[in-house]
Design a protein around this motif. Structure first.
Motif, PDB file in Angstrom:
ATOM      1  N   SER A  76       0.803  -1.231   0.000  1.00  0.00           N
ATOM      2  CA  SER A  76       0.000   0.000   0.000  1.00  0.00           C
ATOM      3  C   SER A  76       0.831   1.273   0.000  1.00  0.00           C
ATOM      4  CB  SER A  76      -0.926  -0.007   1.218  1.00  0.00           C
ATOM      5  OG  SER A  76      -0.184  -0.128   2.399  1.00  0.00           O
ATOM      6  N   GLY A  77       2.073   1.180  -0.423  1.00  0.00           N
ATOM      7  CA  GLY A  77       2.961   2.341  -0.399  1.00  0.00           C
ATOM      8  C   GLY A  77       2.457   3.500  -1.224  1.00  0.00           C
ATOM      9  N   LEU A  78       1.987   3.224  -2.435  1.00  0.00           N
ATOM     10  CA  LEU A  78       1.522   4.291  -3.315  1.00  0.00           C
ATOM     11  C   LEU A  78       0.308   5.009  -2.732  1.00  0.00           C
ATOM     12  CD1 LEU A  78       2.122   5.643  -5.979  1.00  0.00           C
ATOM     13  CD2 LEU A  78       0.603   3.996  -7.088  1.00  0.00           C
ATOM     14  N   VAL A  79      -0.609   4.244  -2.160  1.00  0.00           N
ATOM     15  CA  VAL A  79      -1.792   4.841  -1.535  1.00  0.00           C
ATOM     16  C   VAL A  79      -1.390   5.685  -0.326  1.00  0.00           C
ATOM     17  CG1 VAL A  79      -3.944   4.328  -0.318  1.00  0.00           C
ATOM     18  CG2 VAL A  79      -3.327   3.024  -2.350  1.00  0.00           C
ATOM     19  N   LEU A  80      -0.473   5.163   0.494  1.00  0.00           N
ATOM     20  CA  LEU A  80      -0.022   5.908   1.671  1.00  0.00           C
ATOM     21  C   LEU A  80       0.703   7.191   1.285  1.00  0.00           C
ATOM     22  CD1 LEU A  80       1.224   3.027   3.989  1.00  0.00           C
ATOM     23  CD2 LEU A  80      -0.849   4.394   4.227  1.00  0.00           C
ATOM     24  N   VAL A  81       1.506   7.142   0.229  1.00  0.00           N
ATOM     25  CA  VAL A  81       2.190   8.350  -0.239  1.00  0.00           C
ATOM     26  C   VAL A  81       1.171   9.374  -0.721  1.00  0.00           C
ATOM     27  CG1 VAL A  81       3.708   9.272  -2.046  1.00  0.00           C
ATOM     28  CG2 VAL A  81       4.393   7.264  -0.753  1.00  0.00           C
ATOM     29  N   GLY A  82       0.177   8.924  -1.475  1.00  0.00           N
ATOM     30  CA  GLY A  82      -0.862   9.836  -1.967  1.00  0.00           C
ATOM     31  C   GLY A  82      -1.662  10.459  -0.840  1.00  0.00           C
ATOM     32  N   LEU A  83      -2.089   9.639   0.113  1.00  0.00           N
ATOM     33  CA  LEU A  83      -2.850  10.165   1.256  1.00  0.00           C
ATOM     34  C   LEU A  83      -1.988  11.084   2.118  1.00  0.00           C
ATOM     35  CD1 LEU A  83      -4.911   7.038   2.380  1.00  0.00           C
ATOM     36  CD2 LEU A  83      -5.773   9.121   1.291  1.00  0.00           C
ATOM     37  N   GLY A  84      -0.733  10.679   2.332  1.00  0.00           N
ATOM     38  CA  GLY A  84       0.174  11.516   3.118  1.00  0.00           C
ATOM     39  C   GLY A  84       0.401  12.870   2.461  1.00  0.00           C
ATOM     40  N   ALA A  85       0.607  12.862   1.152  1.00  0.00           N
ATOM     41  CA  ALA A  85       0.807  14.118   0.428  1.00  0.00           C
ATOM     42  C   ALA A  85      -0.440  14.988   0.501  1.00  0.00           C
ATOM     43  CB  ALA A  85       1.180  13.837  -1.022  1.00  0.00           C
ATOM     44  N   ALA A  86      -1.613  14.369   0.385  1.00  0.00           N
ATOM     45  CA  ALA A  86      -2.860  15.126   0.469  1.00  0.00           C
ATOM     46  C   ALA A  86      -3.039  15.744   1.857  1.00  0.00           C
ATOM     47  CB  ALA A  86      -4.051  14.224   0.131  1.00  0.00           C
ATOM     48  N   VAL A  87      -2.743  14.960   2.892  1.00  0.00           N
ATOM     49  CA  VAL A  87      -2.883  15.465   4.262  1.00  0.00           C
ATOM     50  C   VAL A  87      -1.883  16.586   4.529  1.00  0.00           C
ATOM     51  CG1 VAL A  87      -2.557  14.841   6.697  1.00  0.00           C
ATOM     52  CG2 VAL A  87      -3.918  13.377   5.207  1.00  0.00           C
ATOM     53  N   LEU A  88      -0.622  16.392   4.122  1.00  0.00           N
ATOM     54  CA  LEU A  88       0.386  17.438   4.341  1.00  0.00           C
ATOM     55  C   LEU A  88       0.059  18.706   3.562  1.00  0.00           C
ATOM     56  CD1 LEU A  88       3.735  15.427   4.373  1.00  0.00           C
ATOM     57  CD2 LEU A  88       2.630  16.567   6.292  1.00  0.00           C
ATOM     58  N   THR A  89      -0.433  18.556   2.335  1.00  0.00           N
ATOM     59  CA  THR A  89      -0.821  19.725   1.544  1.00  0.00           C
ATOM     60  C   THR A  89      -1.981  20.450   2.192  1.00  0.00           C
ATOM     61  OG1 THR A  89      -0.061  18.648  -0.477  1.00  0.00           O
ATOM     62  CG2 THR A  89      -1.582  20.489  -0.729  1.00  0.00           C
ATOM     63  N   THR A  90      -2.962  19.693   2.658  1.00  0.00           N
ATOM     64  CA  THR A  90      -4.108  20.305   3.340  1.00  0.00           C
ATOM     65  C   THR A  90      -3.670  21.045   4.596  1.00  0.00           C
ATOM     66  OG1 THR A  90      -5.573  18.581   2.495  1.00  0.00           O
ATOM     67  CG2 THR A  90      -6.361  19.830   4.389  1.00  0.00           C
ATOM     68  N   LEU A  91      -2.815  20.411   5.388  1.00  0.00           N
ATOM     69  CA  LEU A  91      -2.320  21.060   6.604  1.00  0.00           C
ATOM     70  C   LEU A  91      -1.526  22.322   6.277  1.00  0.00           C
ATOM     71  CD1 LEU A  91      -1.170  17.983   8.705  1.00  0.00           C
ATOM     72  CD2 LEU A  91      -3.053  19.523   9.247  1.00  0.00           C
ATOM     73  N   ALA A  92      -0.679  22.247   5.248  1.00  0.00           N
ATOM     74  CA  ALA A  92       0.121  23.414   4.866  1.00  0.00           C
ATOM     75  C   ALA A  92      -0.768  24.558   4.402  1.00  0.00           C
ATOM     76  CB  ALA A  92       1.120  23.033   3.776  1.00  0.00           C
ATOM     77  N   LEU A  93      -1.770  24.252   3.592  1.00  0.00           N
ATOM     78  CA  LEU A  93      -2.673  25.308   3.113  1.00  0.00           C
ATOM     79  C   LEU A  93      -3.495  25.900   4.251  1.00  0.00           C
ATOM     80  CD1 LEU A  93      -3.927  23.793  -0.260  1.00  0.00           C
ATOM     81  CD2 LEU A  93      -2.437  25.777   0.068  1.00  0.00           C
ATOM     82  N   LEU A  94      -4.088  25.032   5.065  1.00  0.00           N
ATOM     83  CA  LEU A  94      -4.872  25.531   6.195  1.00  0.00           C
ATOM     84  C   LEU A  94      -4.003  26.336   7.156  1.00  0.00           C
ATOM     85  CD1 LEU A  94      -7.162  22.502   7.106  1.00  0.00           C
ATOM     86  CD2 LEU A  94      -7.897  24.733   6.261  1.00  0.00           C
ATOM     87  N   GLY A  95      -2.796  25.838   7.403  1.00  0.00           N
ATOM     88  CA  GLY A  95      -1.931  26.478   8.391  1.00  0.00           C
ATOM     89  C   GLY A  95      -1.304  27.761   7.921  1.00  0.00           C
ATOM     90  N   PHE A  96      -0.734  27.738   6.722  1.00  0.00           N
ATOM     91  CA  PHE A  96       0.086  28.877   6.326  1.00  0.00           C
ATOM     92  C   PHE A  96      -0.594  29.813   5.334  1.00  0.00           C
ATOM     93  CE2 PHE A  96       2.912  25.477   7.765  1.00  0.00           C
ATOM     94  CZ  PHE A  96       3.514  26.138   8.814  1.00  0.00           C
ATOM     95  N   VAL A  97      -1.669  29.380   4.685  1.00  0.00           N
ATOM     96  CA  VAL A  97      -2.430  30.279   3.823  1.00  0.00           C
ATOM     97  C   VAL A  97      -3.630  30.846   4.578  1.00  0.00           C
ATOM     98  CG1 VAL A  97      -3.774  30.459   1.689  1.00  0.00           C
ATOM     99  CG2 VAL A  97      -1.663  29.126   1.715  1.00  0.00           C
ATOM    100  N   TYR A  98      -4.335  29.959   5.312  1.00  0.00           N
ATOM    101  CA  TYR A  98      -5.527  30.394   6.037  1.00  0.00           C
ATOM    102  C   TYR A  98      -5.267  30.658   7.515  1.00  0.00           C
ATOM    103  CZ  TYR A  98      -7.955  29.140   1.803  1.00  0.00           C
ATOM    104  OH  TYR A  98      -8.372  29.071   0.502  1.00  0.00           O
ATOM    105  N   ALA A  99      -4.034  30.557   7.961  1.00  0.00           N
ATOM    106  CA  ALA A  99      -3.591  30.914   9.313  1.00  0.00           C
ATOM    107  C   ALA A  99      -4.300  30.151  10.433  1.00  0.00           C
ATOM    108  CB  ALA A  99      -3.725  32.414   9.539  1.00  0.00           C
ATOM    109  N   VAL A 100      -4.535  28.865  10.225  1.00  0.00           N
ATOM    110  CA  VAL A 100      -5.096  28.016  11.270  1.00  0.00           C
ATOM    111  C   VAL A 100      -3.922  27.477  12.089  1.00  0.00           C
ATOM    112  CG1 VAL A 100      -6.445  25.942  11.770  1.00  0.00           C
ATOM    113  CG2 VAL A 100      -7.068  27.409   9.834  1.00  0.00           C
TER     114      VAL A 100
END
Length: 175
Positions: A76-100
């Protein structure tokens, strides 16, 4: 003062001014540096000092953990990489663009830990490919631990600097 007010005063939801966040950060990095590939580091030092059965135990545990890591990565490496990238991108956008602030705090733990995860997979592949034993295996686990500790020191420093910046921004309105 009611019960809810007391609880939320104790567990402040602003992450960087919350003692619990710093305890969680320290625990995460302490655990990551103690369990190299999921193997307790004290097994490495005991195998070096005692040899014999301790060395055999270390080899067995490393073999099991390496096989497990590589199996999970293969299945399940490919799925985990995809989900991990999605979660990190979401956190980065929420945190540093929307200041959460909570998203910033989680990102500052999760991003370097994902790097540690990738390095662990790489190390596991090297151990499986080379069939390391004895001193060579202990040296590889020592190097992996040193790299994890280095990443942890940089991550804690960056998190502390960002947390102080956030706290000063909250403490000094208008800056």
């Amino acid at each position: 003062m009611d019960w809810y007010e007391t609880v939320f005063e104790l567990i402040d939801m602003r992450s960087f001014s919350n003692l619990w966040y710093w305890i969680a950060l320290a625990t995460a990095w302490s655990t990551a540096s103690h369990y190299v590939l999921g193997v307790p580091y004290d097994m490495v030092t005991r195998a070096e000092r005692q040899g014999g059965q301790a060395e055999a135990d270390l080899h067995d545990v490393v073999r099991i953990r390496v096989a497990r890591l590589l199996y999970v990565e293969d299945v399940s490496g490919l799925v985990l990489v995809g989900l991990g990238a999605a979660v990190l991108t979401t956190l980065a956008l929420l945190g540093f663009v929307y200041a959460v602030e909570f998203a910033q705090a989680v990102f500052l733990i999760a991003a370097p830990m994902s790097l540690v995860g990738w390095l662990s997979i790489r190390c596991a592949r090297e151990i499986a490919r080379s069939g390391l034993h004895g001193e060579a295996l202990r040296d590889r686990l020592r190097r992996q631990r040193a790299v994890v500790q280095g990443i942890g020191m940089v991550a804690i420093f960056v998190t502390a600097m960002w947390g102080m910046y956030q706290n000063f921004g909250v403490a000094l309105p208008g800056y």
